[in-house]
Design a protein around this motif. Structure first.
Motif, PDB file in Angstrom:
ATOM      1  N   ARG A  55      54.590  -2.046  28.907  1.00  0.00           N
ATOM      2  CA  ARG A  55      55.610  -0.997  28.970  1.00  0.00           C
ATOM      3  C   ARG A  55      55.399  -0.099  30.186  1.00  0.00           C
ATOM      4  N   TYR A  74      66.752   4.754  29.455  1.00  0.00           N
ATOM      5  CA  TYR A  74      66.497   3.604  28.575  1.00  0.00           C
ATOM      6  C   TYR A  74      67.774   3.026  27.979  1.00  0.00           C
ATOM      7  N   HIS A  83      60.331  -2.510  24.478  1.00  0.00           N
ATOM      8  CA  HIS A  83      60.217  -2.139  25.891  1.00  0.00           C
ATOM      9  C   HIS A  83      60.937  -3.168  26.761  1.00  0.00           C
ATOM     10  N   THR A 102      54.944  -0.283  20.184  1.00  0.00           N
ATOM     11  CA  THR A 102      55.914  -0.593  21.240  1.00  0.00           C
ATOM     12  C   THR A 102      56.743  -1.817  20.890  1.00  0.00           C
ATOM     13  N   ASN A 108      61.346   2.547  30.616  1.00  0.00           N
ATOM     14  CA  ASN A 108      60.197   2.430  29.715  1.00  0.00           C
ATOM     15  C   ASN A 108      59.397   3.714  29.585  1.00  0.00           C
TER      16      ASN A 108
END
Length: 418
Positions: A297, A53, A356, A352, A334
């Protein structure tokens, strides 16, 4: 200078059967193998892959990584005709199809995005909600009729595809009589390699119709996006050209409806597999906007288009040489446990937000993200409300998946409506 990208023998094929069959498991394995990997697409030239990420977010937000390889200092000018020749596109149409908004960088991109944003506003998207609801309900009526005798109904054909392409036609300003043609053209344009023989005719006819619409809206504006594109201008009077307007429309038709189509299909599968989460949404429909971000996501975007460093850049402990192609593995990012707790679990209560990477981030964040989220919110809520006993008509492992670069996509989703 030619750079050797990793070990070709260890290259990850991004359209491999393993990734298609189990993207979550395969990306988890790759992510823990290394933050930076070597990959290839359909056996093409090697590329760097970014799996975690923090590194993916940096890749898509750091201005030292550009979308167009010609933006790299010292790079040869981009041959816009190469891919068009492979697709048998007439040369006089290339200017309308090249240099799309996600393929340009720097001042050119900022100018085009600013002008497009002045037309494609959050207010314009929000005003579409009643019409999206009408279109959704009409499609659900047809589904109910098709499945009235207990016959399975294919979600993708009956709902997931026609909804977003119809909404886009409505937004752009395509007349009602012309929309069936655009439904067909949209299918061809979103899967060009499967329709190579039709592409020259489809491009010529669709470009001709758009130029005709632009001319008519310039004379008689309406409350649609093409009219807004015509009226959008900078403080210094700069405006979108006809070529730029056509290119923007094609981007919306291809990228816009495709993402929403796959988001709807994948979301229905995910919710049918997670009945506890579906129950929460039925108890409290106000959760839907948050739930849709969580569903985005988890797919459908698997990876983004290549970026190219304008200088040597260190990323994930590896120095990426100037000009080397590097792909962000969006789904891997994600579902990175370094970012999300129990990341593969669908949690409609997860906050979220917009952290994302399903729509990207940074300068090239998806312009159509608000529309995709609104469509999915309206459509999924209405679908599960209308058919409370919705279920799969086949076993989950019998759902056919399509090899589509960058996406997790179910080809068909047969449903029992009740």
């Amino acid at each position: 200078m030619t750079t050797t990208i990793g070990n070709p023998a260890e290259a990850v094929e991004l359209l491999s059967p393993e990734l298609t069959a189990d993207p979550f498991g395969e990306y988890a394995r790759l992510r823990e193998q290394a933050p930076i990997l070597t990959g290839t697409l359909m056996g093409g030239p090697p590329m760097w892959l970014v799996s975690r990420y923090a590194d993916v977010r940096r890749l898509v937000t750091d201005p030292r990584f550009v979308n167009n390889p010609a933006s790299v200092p010292g790079a040869a000018p981009r041959d816009r005709f190469t891919i068009m020749k492979k697709l048998n596109i007439p040369t006089d149409l290339v200017d309308y199809l090249a240099d799309k908004i996600f393929e340009i960088d720097g001042a050119d991109h900022r100018r085009l995005r600013k002008l497009a944003s002045r037309a494609f506003t959050a207010r314009r998207v929000a005003r579409l909600r009643p019409r999206i609801e009408e279109i959704t309900n009409a499609l659900l009526d047809r589904m109910a009729e098709a499945g009235s005798d207990g016959a399975p109904v294919d979600l993708m054909e009956a709902f997931s595809y026609p909804l977003p392409i119809t909404v886009i036609c409505e937004l752009i300003g395509i007349d009602e009589d012309d929309r069936p043609q655009w439904h067909d053209w949209g299918s061809v344009l979103s899967t060009p390699m499967a329709h190579v023989e039709r592409l020259p005719t489809v491009f010529r006819d669709s470009i001709g119709q758009l130029l005709d619409i632009i001319a008519r809206r310039r004379a008689e504006p309406r409350d649609d996006l093409i009219s807004a594109f015509i009226q959008a201008q900078e403080d210094d009077g700069d405006r979108l050209s006809d070529r730029e307007m056509v290119s923007l429309v094609f981007t919306m038709v291809i990228a816009g409806h495709e993402t929403t189509t796959y988001l709807l299909g994948n979301s229905v599968l995910a919710l049918l597999e997670n009945q506890d989460q579906l129950a929460l949404l039925r108890e409290d429909p106000s959760r839907w906007p948050q739930a849709v971000n969580e569903l985005m996501r988890l797919g459908p975007a698997q990876f983004g288009q290549p970026r190219y460093p304008v200088e040597d850049v260190e990323l994930g402990g590896v120095t990426i040489p100037k000009g080397d192609p590097i792909i962000p593995l969006l789904l891997s990012a994600n579902t990175d446990p370094r970012k999300y707790e129990d990341p593969r679990r669908l949690d409609v209560g997860r906050d979220t937000g917009h952290a994302h990477l399903g729509f990207g981030q940074g300068a090239h964040y998806c312009l159509g993200a608000p529309l995709a989220l609104l469509e999915a919110e309206v459509a999924l809520n209405a679908l599960f409300t209308r058919f409370p006993d919705l279920s799969l008509a086949v076993a989950r492992d019998q759902i056919p998946w399509t090899l589509r670069p960058g996406f997790t996509r179910a080809e068909q989703i047969p449903l029992k409506l009740g």
